[in-house]
Design an enzyme around this catalytic site. Structure first.
Site, short mmCIF file in Angstrom:
data_model
loop_
_atom_site.label_atom_id
_atom_site.label_comp_id
_atom_site.label_asym_id
_atom_site.label_seq_id
_atom_site.Cartn_x
_atom_site.Cartn_y
_atom_site.Cartn_z
N THR A 20 0.76 -1.21 0.18
CA THR A 20 0.15 -0.09 0.02
C THR A 20 0.91 1.19 0.23
O THR A 20 1.61 1.50 1.19
CB THR A 20 -0.86 -0.12 1.14
OG1 THR A 20 -1.80 -1.10 1.20
CG2 THR A 20 -2.06 1.23 1.14
N ILE B 5 -7.33 4.04 -5.00
CA ILE B 5 -8.60 3.38 -4.48
C ILE B 5 -8.23 2.56 -3.18
O ILE B 5 -9.27 2.58 -2.59
CB ILE B 5 -9.30 2.64 -5.66
CG1 ILE B 5 -9.59 3.56 -6.79
CG2 ILE B 5 -10.18 1.51 -5.14
CD1 ILE B 5 -10.34 2.69 -8.06
N LYS B 6 -7.09 1.91 -3.37
CA LYS B 6 -6.71 1.22 -1.90
C LYS B 6 -6.63 2.20 -0.97
O LYS B 6 -7.25 1.70 0.29
CB LYS B 6 -5.24 0.68 -2.19
CG LYS B 6 -4.63 -0.18 -1.06
CD LYS B 6 -5.58 -1.28 -0.24
CE LYS B 6 -5.41 -1.72 0.84
NZ LYS B 6 -4.06 -2.40 1.12
N LEU B 7 -6.10 3.32 -0.98
CA LEU B 7 -6.25 4.37 -0.06
C LEU B 7 -7.47 4.55 0.43
O LEU B 7 -7.94 4.91 1.60
CB LEU B 7 -5.14 5.45 -0.15
CG LEU B 7 -3.78 5.29 -0.31
CD1 LEU B 7 -3.16 6.38 -0.76
CD2 LEU B 7 -3.07 4.85 1.00
N VAL C 174 -3.82 -5.06 -2.33
CA VAL C 174 -4.87 -5.82 -2.07
C VAL C 174 -5.81 -5.32 -1.12
O VAL C 174 -5.22 -4.85 -0.06
CB VAL C 174 -4.19 -7.35 -1.90
CG1 VAL C 174 -3.53 -7.79 -2.96
CG2 VAL C 174 -3.28 -7.15 -0.45
#
Length: 282
Positions: free
Chosen positions: A91, A166-168, A116
């Site tokens: 991340t 988008i992961k954050l 992920v």
């Protein structure tokens, strides 16, 4: 042959799953004992990161942050074979992912950021969610490799760094959710309600199922069709804060949300749907 750098809980279980699938994996970790712990499963551990990536056509990494990724990859670069592919599950910032994609491309390597939403058990079982974005020809070639690692691979298109962003965003929601649960537990304590009784509630009533509909209402700006008026939501927030104050219990999220509600009520939106508090975020 593959290499995997970063043998934390996620990385080590990714490696165990790969080994179970018959892959040959060379592993490295800053704390060498964590890498050596994978040898009984069939991995080959190295103390030197450049030696760990030597001969590998694909290098997976799960590290701490942008700075760590940059540092480890620079040290590994002496051992990278020509044209190797680097798949980064760390991340990181979107800016960092974009810069690394361009930098390693200029050096003759493929770099793909693939963060992920998976815990250690998901990594071991090859379930969960993996995100990608960027060069679609690269993603197309790597899709079989990535799909083996996760339950669902989500491709967000050709924009570099979008998967990182988008992961954050997803993690911000998880942090907010946990903070909300902390407030719920404080309020339960104020009412002498046991945590197990909250589990009874949430096992029957799943507020998470409301998220897609709630988000659509906000993005559609349907604030004039209230399902819960802002005035009424603010009244309930007041009851929560009063109960917590009387019991000397701490609330973190609710007071901040109440202040935001007051702002919108002052602007004349008290009879609108309470989701109007998110309007300025669009």
């Amino acid at each position: 042959m593959k290499a995997f750098l970063g043998m934390g809980l996620l990385g080590s279980n990714f490696v165990r799953a790969m080994l179970h699938q018959g892959e040959t994996i060379q592993v490295w970790n800053r704390t060498s004992s964590k890498a050596k712990a994978l040898e009984p499963y069939g991995a080959k551990a190295f103390d030197n990161v450049a030696e760990a990536v030597h001969g590998a056509d694909i290098i997976h990494i799960t590290l701490k942050d942008d700075a760590t990724v940059d540092e480890v990859l620079e040290k590994a670069s002496a051992g990278l074979q020509a044209g190797a592919t680097i798949i980064d599950h760390t991340t990181t910032s979107a800016k960092g992912a974009i810069q690394r994609t361009a930098y390693w491309k200029s050096k003759g390597f493929i770099y793909l950021h693939a963060p992920v939403f998976m815990g250690p058990q998901n990594a071991l079982e090859s379930t969960g969610f993996m995100l990608v974005s960027g060069d679609q020809s690269v993603i197309g070639k790597l899709e079989p490799e990535l799909s083996k690692m996760t339950g669902k691979l989500i491709n967000f298109g050709p924009e570099e760094g979008k998967a990182a962003g988008i992961k954050l965003i997803g993690n911000s929601f998880l942090i907010s959710l946990t903070a909300g649960l902390a407030d719920a537990l404080s309020l339960a304590k104020a009412h002498h309600i046991e945590p197990q009784e909250l589990l009874t509630l949430f096992n029957s009533w799943n507020p998470g199922a409301m998220v897609p509909g709630r988000l659509k209402r906000i993005t559609d700006a349907r604030y004039n069709e209230p399902s819960w008026e802002l005035n009424m939501a603010r009244k309930d927030a007041g009851l929560m804060m009063s109960a917590a104050k009387e019991a000397d219990a701490d609330l973190t999220v609710i007071p901040a949300v109440a202040s935001l509600m007051d702002k919108w009520i002052t602007q004349g939106h008290g009879t609108d749907d309470w989701t109007i508090i998110a309007k300025d975020s669009l």
